[in-house]
Design an enzyme around this catalytic site. Structure first.
Site, short mmCIF file in Angstrom:
data_model
loop_
_atom_site.label_atom_id
_atom_site.label_comp_id
_atom_site.label_asym_id
_atom_site.label_seq_id
_atom_site.Cartn_x
_atom_site.Cartn_y
_atom_site.Cartn_z
CE LYS A 1 -0.28 -0.49 5.01
NZ LYS A 1 -0.98 -1.19 6.08
CE1 TYR B 1 9.77 32.24 5.76
CE2 TYR B 1 10.12 29.90 5.34
CZ TYR B 1 9.75 31.16 4.90
OH TYR B 1 9.34 31.31 3.62
C1 PLP Z 1 -0.19 -2.18 6.69
C2 PLP Z 1 -0.68 -3.50 7.10
C3 PLP Z 1 0.23 -4.57 7.31
C4 PLP Z 1 1.74 -4.41 7.20
O1 PLP Z 1 2.33 -4.02 8.42
P1 PLP Z 1 3.91 -3.96 8.58
O2 PLP Z 1 4.11 -3.64 10.02
O3 PLP Z 1 4.40 -2.87 7.68
O4 PLP Z 1 4.46 -5.27 8.20
C5 PLP Z 1 -0.30 -5.82 7.61
N1 PLP Z 1 -1.63 -6.01 7.72
C6 PLP Z 1 -2.53 -5.00 7.55
C7 PLP Z 1 -3.98 -5.28 7.70
C8 PLP Z 1 -2.08 -3.72 7.25
O5 PLP Z 1 -2.97 -2.73 7.10
#
Ligand code: PLP
Length: 384
Positions: free
Chosen positions: A46, A273
């Site tokens: 993702k 800034y």
């Molecule tokens: C993002 C996600 C993961 C991955 O988690 P990591 O800690 O990056 O391995 C696994 N399961 C779900 C449902 C997620 O949303």
């Protein structure tokens, strides 16, 4: 007006994200060696694989034998298919009815949390003449998606009764798997274990049970079941400071820039800034053409970058496009020298966890926070 050149024809801007494909490949190999052979892994890609480039990571995951990809919206699924990824795609979260008709075409497995949705997908699957794979999520303590563990069995039975649906997986998600205190993860695991037992006893078979993200994979082997879901681990970043380590795994992402200006400040001169920095004495200052608009933390007199393998402290409050550093300890620094904002330079390194500390967040946000305006450049330099 003349035609403007394509982005790829332009000289690269003086700030970029480097993805080391050699490290990425090696990380996948090390995971394959670390995990029990029968344990399947789903690659969570993702958000552009946490900013690493979704196709780049998904291709390597597929080569390493990932059983599926995990994403959170249809656009991400489309991107995977146009990039040539063939394995099934599991969609986390809720799916709307108007999105469901695309599941079959895209090879997307929706997660079903409501009987009405199951009914709808069953009906359209019947019209297409297919059996649609689905997965179900058990709510065990994350409080986000899924059907509560103590109401789950009935739900699973009901979904199982639909002729045009096939339950391919039942899963849950840990709220706290990568910290020292595993007591809540164990409570969630207990709830999931009860669900698993009752589902198996009720005769629903040939499906994967899964609970683990990276933290769970590393630290809770009794929660592995049939499949784990790995996002951050192949990228080479540990989910926390206390979880188990796998020797040799390294971060695949570095963030670099070139020093845009080197200038002298006189005693009492201001910089940045908000007048947050005033030179206590004559000194050398460097300007880095990367700021919070690129995903760098908005810092004030905190943090550092690496130049010639040495730390150059950040001074003042940085801007959307620029960050100022103190070059006093680095007399050899010149305009256009390479700057490391995250990653290794010589013996020194800045980790996503370091940046997370300055940004007051977690390493996940640091990685997915590098904006797309920083071009992604592949390297395969194994010396890094
Ligand atoms: C993002 C996600 C993961 C991955 O988690 P990591 O800690 O990056 O391995 C696994 N399961 C779900 C449902 C997620 O949303």
């Amino acid at each position: 007006m003349t035609k403007s050149p394509a982005n790829t024809e332009l000289p690269r801007r003086s700030g970029w994200v480097e993805i080391n494909t050699e490290i990425l490949r090696n990380n996948f190999q090390l995971i394959l060696k670390d995990k029990p052979e029968s344990l399947k892994f789903l690659s969570v890609v993702k958000d552009e694989a946490y900013g690493h480039g979704v196709i780049r990571v998904a291709k390597m995951a597929e080569q390493a034998g990932a059983c599926a990809m995990g994403v959170t919206n249809l656009e991400e699924a489309c991107q995977l298919r146009s990039g040539g990824i063939r394995v099934p795609i599991l969609m986390f979260g809720e799916m709307r009815r108007d999105e469901m008709p695309y599941c079959h075409e895209l090879g997307v497995i929706p997660t079903i949390h409501r009987i009405e949705d199951a009914e709808y997908l069953n009906t359209i699957s019947g019209k297409w003449g297919v059996v649609s794979p689905v997965e179900l999520e058990v709510e065990t303590g994350m409080g986000r998606y899924g059907v509560r563990w103590d109401e789950f069995e009935q739900f699973a039975q009901h979904v199982h009764s639909f002729k045009n649906l096939k339950i391919g997986g039942i899963y849950t998600h840990f709220a706290m798997s990568d910290e020292l205190d595993k007591s809540f993860a164990r409570e969630q695991l207990k709830r999931f274990g009860m669900v698993r037992k009752s589902v198996m006893e009720s005769g629903i078979t040939k499906l994967d049970f899964h609970t683990c993200n990276t933290g769970g994979y590393l630290d809770i082997p009794e929660a592995h079941f049939d499949r784990v879901r790995l996002g951050i681990l192949p990228l080479g970043v540990w989910p926390s400071k206390v979880c188990r380590r796998i020797d040799g795994i390294k971060p695949a992402m570095s963030v670099r820039a070139r020093l845009a200006t080197v200038r002298e400040l006189k005693q009492g001169d201001n910089a940045g800034y908000g007048l947050r920095f005033r030179a206590p004495k004559a000194m050398k200052l460097g300007v880095i053409p990367v700021g919070y608009g690129d995903g760098y933390p908005r810092v004030r007199n905190e943090g550092h970058v690496l130049i010639h393998g040495k730390a150059a402290p950040i001074i003042g409050g940085n801007a959307m496009d620029t960050t100022l550093v103190n070059l006093d300890g680095i007399p050899e620094a010149h305009q256009w020298d390479r700057v490391t904002l995250m990653g290794e330079d010589g013996d020194a390194s800045i980790t996503a966890h370091d940046l997370a500390g300055w940004k007051k967040t977690v390493s996940y946000e640091v990685m997915s926070g590098w904006r797309s305006r920083l071009p992604r450049i592949e390297t395969a330099d194994s010396s890094q």
